[in-house]
Design an enzyme around this catalytic site. Sequence first.
Site, short mmCIF file in Angstrom:
data_model
loop_
_atom_site.label_atom_id
_atom_site.label_comp_id
_atom_site.label_asym_id
_atom_site.label_seq_id
_atom_site.Cartn_x
_atom_site.Cartn_y
_atom_site.Cartn_z
N ALA A 99 0.82 -1.22 0.00
CA ALA A 99 0.00 0.00 0.00
C ALA A 99 0.85 1.26 0.00
CB ALA A 99 -0.95 -0.01 1.20
N SER A 100 2.16 1.12 -0.22
CA SER A 100 3.00 2.33 -0.16
C SER A 100 2.91 3.14 -1.44
CB SER A 100 4.46 1.96 0.14
OG SER A 100 5.01 1.21 -0.91
N ARG A 101 2.58 2.50 -2.56
CA ARG A 101 2.50 3.24 -3.83
C ARG A 101 1.65 2.46 -4.84
NH1 ARG A 101 8.39 2.34 -6.80
NH2 ARG A 101 7.75 0.42 -7.79
N SER A 125 -2.15 -11.14 -12.42
CA SER A 125 -1.84 -10.29 -13.59
C SER A 125 -2.28 -11.02 -14.85
CB SER A 125 -0.34 -10.06 -13.67
OG SER A 125 0.00 -9.50 -14.92
N TYR A 141 7.80 -14.09 -13.29
CA TYR A 141 6.62 -13.30 -12.90
C TYR A 141 5.34 -14.03 -13.31
CZ TYR A 141 3.57 -9.12 -12.65
OH TYR A 141 2.57 -8.22 -12.37
N ALA A 142 5.30 -14.52 -14.55
CA ALA A 142 4.11 -15.22 -15.05
C ALA A 142 3.81 -16.47 -14.21
CB ALA A 142 4.30 -15.61 -16.52
N ILE A 179 -1.43 -1.32 -16.42
CA ILE A 179 -1.89 -0.21 -15.57
C ILE A 179 -0.74 0.79 -15.42
CG2 ILE A 179 -2.88 0.40 -13.32
CD1 ILE A 179 -4.62 -1.59 -14.99
#
Length: 243
Positions: free
Chosen positions: A14-16, A138, A151-152, A184
């Site tokens: 939640a920092s950015r 994602s 990542y995937a 995004i």
Amino acid sequence: MINLTGKVAVVTGASRGIGKTIAKKLHQAGADVVLVARNRELLEKNAADLGAAMVVSMDVSSADEVQAGFKEIIREKGNIDILVNNAGITRDNLLLRLKEEDIQQVLDVNLKSMFFTSKSVLKPMMKQRHGRIINITSVIGLMGNSGQSNYAASKAGIIGFTKSLAREIGSRNITVNAIAPGFIETEMTAELPETVQKEMAESIALGRFGSTEDVANAVLFLASDLAGYITGEVMNVTGGMYM
Ligand SMILES: NC(=O)c1ccc[n+]([C@@H]2O[C@H](COP(=O)([O-])OP(=O)(O)OC[C@H]3O[C@@H](n4cnc5c(N)ncnc54)[C@H](O)[C@@H]3O)[C@@H](O)[C@H]2O)c1
């Protein structure tokens, strides 16, 4: 209008970026939001922007830190109604160049963390026979992407985790869903080369990148009573990049 007054919501990362907007939207809907990330200074600044919110700094890939951090939250708040597992990282490279630490770190932060955080909220949620767990995966976990095999894999793993947990705890009136954002606009995607950004925009049916609000709105819906009969789902927020 979605009203989450009286609900305690924990948002990781939640920092950015997306997590910061999710926290803001949940707060605006009346939830008592707890902000989680590693950087306490940034979290405190975001909490001050919201008026007041509890902040807990932890590395979500550390079982010990998650256990201690969630213990502190439950001691302070009494319960947790909504958990948004949003913290995530990328360490992109072609497989031939991927180092073991790049694979391990991405799997630990993006996927393993969800086992720790979700485990921490199950008891209070089961006790109150109500809960919402929302995991940010994602579109890459569904489509794959060259240079993002680590990542995937982590994001595809989140989908299997989400569906399994949804089956495990559905009878306790706890829903578990995933949201798959497309492209995004955040600090994470700003790091991508311009040519890649242009190529991606061309593959989006709506012809534009998404905003952090677009993702946060989906979280808001899944966290609300409106989504009470939805569990084990993956909601794509991709502007038609993937369908
Ligand atoms: N930006 C996009 O286009 C996009 C697309 C699909 C999915 N996502 C996913 O959405 C989530 C948020 O992405 P973002 O673009 O806002 O990224 P970001 O890099 O801007 O923010 C990530 C957040 O996670 C936190 N974090 C990272 N490692 C952590 C750790 N070990 N412990 C605790 N907190 C940690 C960071 O401090 C930060 O608050 C991620 O899971 C990402 O994979 C993003």
